[in-house]
Every structure is written in structure tokens, then in C-alpha cells.
Enzyme design. Structure first.
Site, PDB file in Angstrom:
ATOM      1  N   LYS A   1       3.972  -0.686  25.569  1.00 39.52           N
ATOM      2  CA  LYS A   1       4.615  -0.374  24.283  1.00 39.52           C
ATOM      3  C   LYS A   1       4.304   1.086  23.960  1.00 39.52           C
ATOM      4  CE  LYS A   1       3.631   0.007  19.994  1.00 39.52           C
ATOM      5  NZ  LYS A   1       4.562   1.061  19.591  1.00 39.52           N
TER       6      LYS A   1
ATOM      7  N   VAL B   1       5.544  -5.036  17.644  1.00 45.51           N
ATOM      8  CA  VAL B   1       5.290  -5.238  19.081  1.00 45.51           C
ATOM      9  C   VAL B   1       3.782  -5.148  19.378  1.00 45.51           C
ATOM     10  CG1 VAL B   1       5.712  -4.301  21.384  1.00 45.51           C
ATOM     11  CG2 VAL B   1       7.563  -4.398  19.727  1.00 45.51           C
ATOM     12  N   GLY B   2       3.104  -4.161  18.778  1.00 44.40           N
ATOM     13  CA  GLY B   2       1.664  -3.995  19.025  1.00 44.40           C
ATOM     14  C   GLY B   2       0.893  -5.228  18.580  1.00 44.40           C
TER      15      GLY B   2
ATOM     16  N   GLU C   1      -9.074   4.240  23.277  1.00 41.71           N
ATOM     17  CA  GLU C   1      -9.187   5.705  23.342  1.00 41.71           C
ATOM     18  C   GLU C   1      -8.700   6.218  22.003  1.00 41.71           C
ATOM     19  OE1 GLU C   1     -10.436   7.529  25.687  1.00 41.71           O
ATOM     20  OE2 GLU C   1     -10.603   6.079  27.325  1.00 41.71           O
TER      21      GLU C   1
ATOM     22  N   GLY D   1       9.052  -0.465  20.241  1.00 43.42           N
ATOM     23  CA  GLY D   1       9.009  -1.009  18.887  1.00 43.42           C
ATOM     24  C   GLY D   1       7.847  -0.468  18.095  1.00 43.42           C
TER      25      GLY D   1
ATOM     26  N   GLU E   1      -9.656  13.813  11.031  1.00 45.58           N
ATOM     27  CA  GLU E   1      -8.836  14.358  12.123  1.00 45.58           C
ATOM     28  C   GLU E   1      -7.503  14.790  11.513  1.00 45.58           C
ATOM     29  OE1 GLU E   1      -7.162  11.561  14.957  1.00 45.58           O
ATOM     30  OE2 GLU E   1      -7.778  12.886  16.587  1.00 45.58           O
TER      31      GLU E   1
ATOM     32  N   CYS F   1      -6.025  14.856  20.987  1.00 43.27           N
ATOM     33  CA  CYS F   1      -7.217  14.112  20.539  1.00 43.27           C
ATOM     34  C   CYS F   1      -8.491  14.907  20.766  1.00 43.27           C
ATOM     35  CB  CYS F   1      -7.286  12.770  21.265  1.00 43.27           C
ATOM     36  SG  CYS F   1      -7.206  12.934  23.057  1.00 43.27           S
TER      37      CYS F   1
HETATM   38  P1  NAD Z   1      -1.424   5.380  16.007  1.00 38.42           P
HETATM   39  O1  NAD Z   1      -2.723   4.650  15.983  1.00 38.42           O
HETATM   40  O2  NAD Z   1      -0.652   5.451  14.760  1.00 38.42           O
HETATM   41  O3  NAD Z   1      -0.447   4.688  17.072  1.00 38.42           O
HETATM   42  C1  NAD Z   1      -0.790   4.553  18.440  1.00 38.42           C
HETATM   43  C2  NAD Z   1      -0.003   3.394  19.022  1.00 38.42           C
HETATM   44  O4  NAD Z   1      -0.472   2.195  18.428  1.00 38.42           O
HETATM   45  C3  NAD Z   1       1.493   3.433  18.732  1.00 38.42           C
HETATM   46  O5  NAD Z   1       2.193   2.893  19.816  1.00 38.42           O
HETATM   47  C4  NAD Z   1       1.631   2.553  17.507  1.00 38.42           C
HETATM   48  O6  NAD Z   1       2.905   1.977  17.379  1.00 38.42           O
HETATM   49  C5  NAD Z   1       0.567   1.500  17.777  1.00 38.42           C
HETATM   50  N1  NAD Z   1      -0.027   0.924  16.591  1.00 38.42           N
HETATM   51  C6  NAD Z   1      -0.378   1.574  15.450  1.00 38.42           C
HETATM   52  N2  NAD Z   1      -0.925   0.718  14.570  1.00 38.42           N
HETATM   53  C7  NAD Z   1      -0.923  -0.495  15.184  1.00 38.42           C
HETATM   54  C8  NAD Z   1      -1.335  -1.790  14.782  1.00 38.42           C
HETATM   55  N3  NAD Z   1      -1.873  -2.011  13.574  1.00 38.42           N
HETATM   56  N4  NAD Z   1      -1.198  -2.811  15.652  1.00 38.42           N
HETATM   57  C9  NAD Z   1      -0.692  -2.595  16.881  1.00 38.42           C
HETATM   58  N5  NAD Z   1      -0.266  -1.392  17.316  1.00 38.42           N
HETATM   59  C10 NAD Z   1      -0.380  -0.359  16.478  1.00 38.42           C
HETATM   60  O7  NAD Z   1      -1.708   6.810  16.615  1.00 38.42           O
HETATM   61  P2  NAD Z   1      -0.652   7.983  16.820  1.00 38.42           P
HETATM   62  O8  NAD Z   1      -0.369   8.627  15.508  1.00 38.42           O
HETATM   63  O9  NAD Z   1       0.497   7.511  17.642  1.00 38.42           O
HETATM   64  O10 NAD Z   1      -1.484   8.994  17.740  1.00 38.42           O
HETATM   65  C11 NAD Z   1      -2.394   9.915  17.252  1.00 38.42           C
HETATM   66  C12 NAD Z   1      -3.807   9.407  17.408  1.00 38.42           C
HETATM   67  O11 NAD Z   1      -4.070   9.076  18.765  1.00 38.42           O
HETATM   68  C13 NAD Z   1      -4.849  10.459  17.043  1.00 38.42           C
HETATM   69  O12 NAD Z   1      -5.875   9.836  16.308  1.00 38.42           O
HETATM   70  C14 NAD Z   1      -5.378  10.906  18.397  1.00 38.42           C
HETATM   71  O13 NAD Z   1      -6.675  11.434  18.365  1.00 38.42           O
HETATM   72  C15 NAD Z   1      -5.312   9.641  19.169  1.00 38.42           C
HETATM   73  N6  NAD Z   1      -5.318   9.904  20.593  1.00 38.42           N
HETATM   74  C16 NAD Z   1      -6.430   9.599  21.306  1.00 38.42           C
HETATM   75  C17 NAD Z   1      -6.468   9.879  22.661  1.00 38.42           C
HETATM   76  C18 NAD Z   1      -7.668   9.552  23.491  1.00 38.42           C
HETATM   77  O14 NAD Z   1      -7.517   9.484  24.698  1.00 38.42           O
HETATM   78  N7  NAD Z   1      -8.837   9.349  22.903  1.00 38.42           N
HETATM   79  C19 NAD Z   1      -5.367  10.449  23.285  1.00 38.42           C
HETATM   80  C20 NAD Z   1      -4.239  10.742  22.520  1.00 38.42           C
HETATM   81  C21 NAD Z   1      -4.216  10.459  21.176  1.00 38.42           C
END
Ligand code: NAD
Length: 473
Positions: A169, A205-206, A244, A200, A378, A280
């Protein structure tokens, strides 16, 4: 490419909801594609397909899985122009960076996993027992938008090579590059059900993935809050969990006798302004010796002029727009917050208007105190916090005084820098101008995550151990 279907059980199928999520080009503020708004029904189909495909895929000799992955890599490489184009459109990252890091580096990572797969210690002998590493099973991979291909590759390649099947996803903001991967798996003749793509929202979907009984592991990359939600749900059925998450990484400059800080400033800027600060691992807190602060401030302003902002299709531009209106608003609010909290704006500031794209110029706050919101949260934008420190103990205290522990850097005399690095609570620490090894482990301390990606460590994450006690009759 038809973006309006899902890839489940080796077929391109419509989403069950009949609804779509629009994808916007952040440089133009134009909707240019849409993907199915997947739901629990789609996840159920994908989970059943992945579960069914698992026994045969995991029983396939590694050499055969590698041969298929080699075929995949050849096709993946042939898609380069399309992948660059679609990544620029869906994310807004500038051309040169998109080509080298977002796309070409993913071939390097894939190659690294292929080459390392035979070296993973799958069998270990002890006096009375033999331990075997086996696949975990069906892996639900949930990925963010900031490195749309990279974060996916870090999961699906090692998971598949280790004999697992996958449901991906991708982020709803940048789902399009994943279609090329599905296309490549199909063209490479991967057995049906081994790789599935369900686009999604996280809450739909998550959610469904992290609670589905046929999903054995959730490998999540994203925000710490998202990871906690997903992790809690996955734990209800005791799934394997790899997280991550976010970061607020310190970059410590040690005093230089020459008073020339050009090199460490470039290293810090190449991190915090990379991908418009949406990385990140970004060095978002620059820790400088108190008595060198003014010298460093002058050099920061001068060097920042090299970091040009503009149309991401322009090959010379260093920063494109930030990825969405949501990001634009969030970063702007933090810039306002920094000013309200009394940090001194050295460069940049509030963006003017998002009319022509979500552009935000490099912004530097100085005289930041580590307990300010802009030093703790962040921001995930091109915003650097300069924090003065008194001595090395103070630098270590400030570096560690956050909930995150993903990345760090130290610049200065090598032995001193290494000694300081050992005191920083972070999964990765860069000393001076060192590049990273693709095979090195990547992952966070504290609230930056659980588990590791990259190299053999990233492959072991997708295995579980069985011990056979076989010395008797
Ligand atoms: P996000 O947490 O909003 O979303 C990440 C993914 O999770 C998306 O596909 C989203 O649809 C899904 N998601 C979000 N909430 C969910 C829930 N409650 N249940 C199931 N799925 C859910 O993050 P983002 O805005 O897409 O990305 C930015 C973040 O990702 C920053 O905090 C960044 O530091 C982190 N990041 C970490 C790494 C790493 O390797 N440590 C790498 C890249 C990004």
C-alpha cells in the site's frame, strides 16, 4: 500505464469501492491522475491471493527467486525515463536528484539485495540443534510519499527474495511509481499473488492490512504517530512489526581552528534541503560551538544561496516544491511558530502564496533553544534550527534531548568526532564527509523505529527462526 486499477493475484482489477483518489502535481497544483480508493474488500482479496501463493513461492529454491528478481531488475531499469517523469510529477522532486536518488539508487539497492541474498545465514548448526530461517509469510508493506520508490524497494525486494509474498500500500499522495513496479513484476513472470498492489488511504487500506488475519507482518515506514497506530493494531493479532519512523536529527560541528565551516555546512544543507527537507534522516538541528556562532551564521547565509528553488523539471534546480498543500500549510505553521517562540530568522521565512505551486525557500532559524517546538517536532520541510552549545557534554545533551533517534552527524577532528558519535542515541551517525554503504543497517533508536532495513539486516527482518533439535535418535 493504467493507474485506475489494482494489481491483485496477477490481474489488473477495478477497486471494489468504485471510488478514486486524485493525484496532484505540486509544482503546478494540477490533478493529473487518479488511483482506486482501495478498501477492506480489496485487501481481503489481496491477502487471500498472497496467502495462497505463499507455499509455492517460499518453497522455490533461492536461485530461482533470484533469477526472477534479475529479470525484474532489467525491466525496472528499462522504465527509467517513465519513473523519473512520474516521480517529478507526483512528488515535485527536482530532476537531478530524482534521477540519481529517487530512481537510479533503487537499482543499486535492488542489486545489493540480490547479491546478498545467498549470504544470509539461513541455517546454523549447534551441538544438538540446527536453526533455520524461514519466511514470515504475507507481508503488508505500508509506505510514505517522500521517497515513493525507495521506501517500497527497501521492503518488497528483501521480503520477496526471502520467500515472502507481499501486499503493497503506497502513500495515497504518491502511488503512481508503484504501478511501474507491479508492471515489472508482471512482465518478469512472477507467479500470481506473489506481489499485490492495493492503493488507498491509511485509515482504510492500512487499517485493513494491519488487522487482516492472513497478513503475518506489517512493515511500515511513515510518521511515528502512524507507526504507533498501525503497530497497536497489528499487535492485536501478534503480527511481526517493523517500523521506520520520523526523525529530528542533530548535526554537530566541532570548533575548527581555521574558522572555515564550508564543508560541514554543505553536508548539513545537502541533508536538510534535500528533497525540500522532506527526508526522515534530514539534519534539521545544527549544533554549533557558542563562540563560533556568528562566524558560522555568516557562512550559512552565504552558502544557502547555492540552494536554488524552482521548477523541478529544470535540471539545475536544487529544491522543488514541497509535496502537497497539506505539507505547505504544516511547514508554514512551524515557521510562524518559530518566530512566535522567539527564534531568530536568519534566512527565508513564511512563503508568499501557494498559487503557482507549493514552493518554500530554505529557511534558517538561529538562537534556537532545544525545548522550542521547532527543535523538537519533525517539521519535514526545508527549515534548519541552529542551536548553540557550550562544550561537548552540552552538545551530546542537546543532541539526545529529543524523542527521536534516527540519524546524526559529527564534523571535526576524526577521533573526537567518533568519540562524540558513540554518545549520540541514533541508529546512524555520519562522521565528516563519509558516504554510506548500501549494505549498512538503517533504522532508528527511540521513537524513530523498530527493526532495520538495508543489507543482510534488512533481509533477516523478513525471516523467522525455527530450531530443530536433532542430535538424538
Ligand atoms: P504517514 O504516517 O502519514 O503515512 C505513511 C503511510 O502510512 C501512508 O501510506 C499512509 O497512508 C499510511 N498510514 C497513515 N496513517 C495510518 C494509519 N492510522 N493506519 C494505517 N496506515 C496509515 O507518513 P507520511 O506523511 O506519508 O511520511 C512522512 C513521515 O515518514 C515522516 O515522519 C518521515 O520521517 C517518515 N519516514 C521515515 C523513514 C524511515 O525510514 N525512518 C523514511 C521515510 C519517511
Amino acid at each position: 500505464m493504467d493507474f485506475e486499477k489494482l494489481y491483485i493475484d496477477g490481474q489488473w482489477v477495478p477497486g471494489a469501492s468504485g471510488q478514486f483518489i486524485e493525484v496532484e502535481n505540486p509544482a503546478e497544483r494540477r490533478i493529473f491522475a487518479r488511483v482506486p480508493r482501495g478498501n477492506a474488500e480489496d485487501v481481503d482479496k489481496a491477502a487471500k491471493a498472497a496467502h495462497k501463493a505463499l507455499p509455492a513461492w517460499s518453497a522455490l529454491p533461492l536461485a530461482q527467486r533470484i533469477a526472477l528478481m534479475e529479470k525484474f531488475l532489467t525491466i525496472f531499469k528499462s522504465q527509467e525515463d517513465d519513473l523519473i517523469d512520474i516521480t517529478i510529477k507526483e512528488l515535485g522532486s527536482p530532476y537531478s536528484f530524482t534521477k540519481s536518488s529517487q530512481v537510479e539508487y533503487q537499482y543499486v539497492r535492488t542489486r545489493s539485495y540480490i547479491d546478498l541474498a545467498p549470504k544470509v545465514p539461513m541455517v546454523e548448526k549447534m551441538a544438538c540443534s540446527t536453526t533455520y530461517r524461514e519466511p514470515v509469510g504475507v507481508i503488508g508493506c505500508i509506505t510514505p510519499w517522500n521517497y515513493p520508490l525507495g521506501q517500497v524497494i527497501q521492503k518488497i525486494i528483501p521480503a520477496l527474495l526471502m520467500g515472502n509474498t507481499v501486499i503493497l500500500k503506497p502513500s495515497q499522495h504518491t502511488p503512481l511509481s508503484s504501478y511501474y513496479l507491479a508492471d515489472a513484476f508482471e512482465k518478469a513472470d512472477f507467479p500470481k499473488g506473489v506481489f499485490n498492489l492495493v492503493t488507498g488511504r491509511g485509515g482504510e487500506v492500512g487499517d485493513a492490512l494491519s488487522s487482516h488475519p492472513l497478513v503475518d507482518m506489517i512493515s511500515f515506514t511513515g510518521s511515528t504517530s502512524g507507526g504507533i497506530t498501525v503497530g497497536k493494531r497489528a499487535l492485536e493479532s501478534v503480527k511481526h512489526i517493523s517500523l521506520e519512523l520520523g526523525g529530528k536529527s542533530p548535526y554537530v560541528i566541532l570548533p575548527a581552528a581555521s574558522h572555515d565551516y564550508t564543508d560541514p555546512i554543505h553536508i548539513c544543507f545537502n541533508s536538510i534541503f534535500l528533497n525540500s527537507g522532506q527526508t526522515c534522516t534530514a539534519f534539521s538541528r545544527l549544533l554549533v560551538p557558542e563562540n563560533e556562532k556568528e562566524t558560522i551564521e555568516k557562512q550559512l547565509v552565504k552558502i544557502a544561496a547555492e540552494y536554488t528553488v524552482g521548477d523541478p523539471t529544470d535540471h539545475t534546480v536544487k529544491l522543488g516544491p514541497v509535496s502537497s498543500l497539506q505539507q505547505y500549510k504544516k511547514i508554514s505553521e512551524y515557521i510562524q511558530k518559530g518566530m512566535d517562540e522567539g527564534a531568530r530568522l536568519l534566512l527565508g521565512g513564511l512563503p508568499q502564496s501557494p498559487d503557482k505551486g507549493y514552493y518554500i525557500a530554505p529557511t534558517i532559524f538561529t538562537d534556537v533553544k532545544n525545548d522550542m517546538t521547532i527543535a523538537q517536532d519533525e517539521i519535514f520541510g526545508p527549515v534548519l534550527c541552529v542551536i548553540p552549545y557550550k562544550d561537548e557534554d552540552d552538545a551530546v545533551r542537546i543532541a539526545n534531548d529529543v524523542r527521536y533517534g534516527l540519524n546524526a552527524g559529527v564534523f571535526g577532528p576524526k577521533e573526537k568526532a567518533i568519540a562524540l558519535a558513540h554518545r549520540i542515541q541514533a541508529g546512524n551517525v555520519y562522521i565528516n564527509a563519509s558516504p554510506r554503504d548500501t549494505e549498512a543497517p538503517f533504522g532508528g533508536y527511540k521513537e524513530s523505529g523498530l527493526g532495520r532495513e538495508g543489507g543482510i539486516y534488512g533481509m533477516i527482518e523478513f525471516t523467522q527462526q525455527k530450531a530443530l533439535f536433532d542430535s538424538g535418535k
